[in-house]
Design a protein around this motif. Sequence first.
Motif, PDB file in Angstrom:
ATOM      1  N   GLU A 130       0.849  -1.180   0.000  1.00 14.82           N
ATOM      2  CA  GLU A 130       0.000   0.000   0.000  1.00 14.82           C
ATOM      3  C   GLU A 130       0.889   1.236   0.000  1.00 14.82           C
ATOM      4  O   GLU A 130       1.826   1.337   0.798  1.00 14.82           O
ATOM      5  N   ILE A 131       0.585   2.174  -0.895  1.00 21.29           N
ATOM      6  CA  ILE A 131       1.292   3.459  -0.938  1.00 21.29           C
ATOM      7  C   ILE A 131       0.439   4.426  -0.130  1.00 21.29           C
ATOM      8  O   ILE A 131      -0.736   4.614  -0.442  1.00 21.29           O
ATOM      9  N   GLN A 132       1.026   5.003   0.912  1.00 17.97           N
ATOM     10  CA  GLN A 132       0.237   5.810   1.832  1.00 17.97           C
ATOM     11  C   GLN A 132       0.834   7.199   2.015  1.00 17.97           C
ATOM     12  O   GLN A 132       2.048   7.377   1.956  1.00 17.97           O
ATOM     13  N   ASP A 133      -0.040   8.154   2.256  1.00 22.01           N
ATOM     14  CA  ASP A 133       0.361   9.519   2.576  1.00 22.01           C
ATOM     15  C   ASP A 133       0.695   9.583   4.062  1.00 22.01           C
ATOM     16  O   ASP A 133       0.127   8.841   4.856  1.00 22.01           O
ATOM     17  N   VAL A 134       1.622  10.444   4.425  1.00 17.31           N
ATOM     18  CA  VAL A 134       1.981  10.638   5.835  1.00 17.31           C
ATOM     19  C   VAL A 134       2.129  12.120   6.113  1.00 17.31           C
ATOM     20  O   VAL A 134       2.361  12.910   5.186  1.00 17.31           O
ATOM     21  N   PRO A 135       2.022  12.530   7.375  1.00 18.64           N
ATOM     22  CA  PRO A 135       2.290  13.933   7.700  1.00 18.64           C
ATOM     23  C   PRO A 135       3.712  14.307   7.283  1.00 18.64           C
ATOM     24  O   PRO A 135       4.638  13.513   7.440  1.00 18.64           O
ATOM     25  N   ARG A 136       3.883  15.471   6.715  1.00 18.61           N
ATOM     26  CA  ARG A 136       5.158  15.921   6.153  1.00 18.61           C
ATOM     27  C   ARG A 136       6.331  15.792   7.129  1.00 18.61           C
ATOM     28  O   ARG A 136       7.437  15.445   6.737  1.00 18.61           O
ATOM     29  N   LEU A 138       6.926  13.540   9.202  1.00 18.00           N
ATOM     30  CA  LEU A 138       7.364  12.153   9.346  1.00 18.00           C
ATOM     31  C   LEU A 138       8.144  11.650   8.133  1.00 18.00           C
ATOM     32  O   LEU A 138       8.984  10.776   8.250  1.00 18.00           O
ATOM     33  N   GLY A 139       7.836  12.174   6.962  1.00 22.30           N
ATOM     34  CA  GLY A 139       8.512  11.708   5.754  1.00 22.30           C
ATOM     35  C   GLY A 139       7.766  12.165   4.523  1.00 22.30           C
ATOM     36  O   GLY A 139       6.787  12.903   4.599  1.00 22.30           O
ATOM     37  N   ASP A 140       8.250  11.730   3.379  1.00 24.06           N
ATOM     38  CA  ASP A 140       7.645  12.117   2.108  1.00 24.06           C
ATOM     39  C   ASP A 140       6.547  11.147   1.668  1.00 24.06           C
ATOM     40  O   ASP A 140       5.660  11.519   0.923  1.00 24.06           O
ATOM     41  N   LEU A 141       6.630   9.901   2.121  1.00 28.71           N
ATOM     42  CA  LEU A 141       5.719   8.867   1.652  1.00 28.71           C
ATOM     43  C   LEU A 141       5.864   7.655   2.563  1.00 28.71           C
ATOM     44  O   LEU A 141       6.925   7.449   3.151  1.00 28.71           O
ATOM     45  N   GLN A 142       4.799   6.848   2.671  1.00 30.36           N
ATOM     46  CA  GLN A 142       4.905   5.587   3.404  1.00 30.36           C
ATOM     47  C   GLN A 142       4.556   4.451   2.452  1.00 30.36           C
ATOM     48  O   GLN A 142       3.583   4.523   1.713  1.00 30.36           O
ATOM     49  N   LEU A 143       5.367   3.405   2.497  1.00 29.97           N
ATOM     50  CA  LEU A 143       5.110   2.190   1.738  1.00 29.97           C
ATOM     51  C   LEU A 143       4.885   1.073   2.751  1.00 29.97           C
ATOM     52  O   LEU A 143       5.780   0.747   3.534  1.00 29.97           O
ATOM     53  N   ALA A 144       3.687   0.528   2.759  1.00 29.85           N
ATOM     54  CA  ALA A 144       3.349  -0.565   3.672  1.00 29.85           C
ATOM     55  C   ALA A 144       3.503  -1.885   2.936  1.00 29.85           C
ATOM     56  O   ALA A 144       2.945  -2.071   1.852  1.00 29.85           O
ATOM     57  N   VAL A 145       4.279  -2.772   3.514  1.00 24.64           N
ATOM     58  CA  VAL A 145       4.444  -4.115   2.981  1.00 24.64           C
ATOM     59  C   VAL A 145       3.532  -5.008   3.814  1.00 24.64           C
ATOM     60  O   VAL A 145       3.866  -5.383   4.928  1.00 24.64           O
ATOM     61  N   VAL A 146       2.346  -5.307   3.276  1.00 23.84           N
ATOM     62  CA  VAL A 146       1.376  -6.124   3.995  1.00 23.84           C
ATOM     63  C   VAL A 146       1.870  -7.567   4.033  1.00 23.84           C
ATOM     64  O   VAL A 146       1.853  -8.222   5.063  1.00 23.84           O
TER      65      VAL A 146
END
Length: 191
Positions: A130-136, A138-146
């Motif tokens: 899952e490609i997820q948005d995060v608060p700035r 914390l980072g630029d982007l979140q990638l969740a490996v389910v």
Amino acid sequence: MSRTSAGTAARALVAALLLSLPGHLAAQATQAATIDGILDLGSTGSPRILPGLTDRVQVTRAGTDDWVQAEAGMELFRSDRVLVEARTIARLAIHAGEARGEAHLSSSLLTRSESLVVESIGGADQALYEIQDVPRELGDLQLAVVRGSLALDWVQGRLLLFTAGIRAVVSGTELILTTSEDGQQAVLHLI
């Protein structure tokens, strides 16, 4: 099908997908990555590039439950989910804000041989990301490996990786991450 009509069909598919997003999400859709290539490992383990649309990699947009076939050049957006079948590697070029990197997604354990990422052993029948948005802050982007494996070459910016209940900030490194089939355990190897 001619190259021109195939390109037109691909653009129409992307437009239809964007139009299928709920109105408030379509306005917020921000491109996060591009599928750079889809590799079939076959029974021999020798990678072969899959041309055109394939159901070996599928994508679903935020707010929908419809999975569509993917192909090289397909844009991925924040809140997209990516499903990768066994014996397949999806290469992503990630470019979200300041963030830049390359990811290889697979259902099986990934290894490296010089500059080529190759699949090795074990794993799930399907990998899910899952490609997820995060608060700035914390980072630029979140990638969740389910579930599945990820080989990452992170060049610029901050990426948050989330798997097995743990979030890690990645900045300027290479790594391989593999989760258990149930997504409850993970192993991280820094290269």
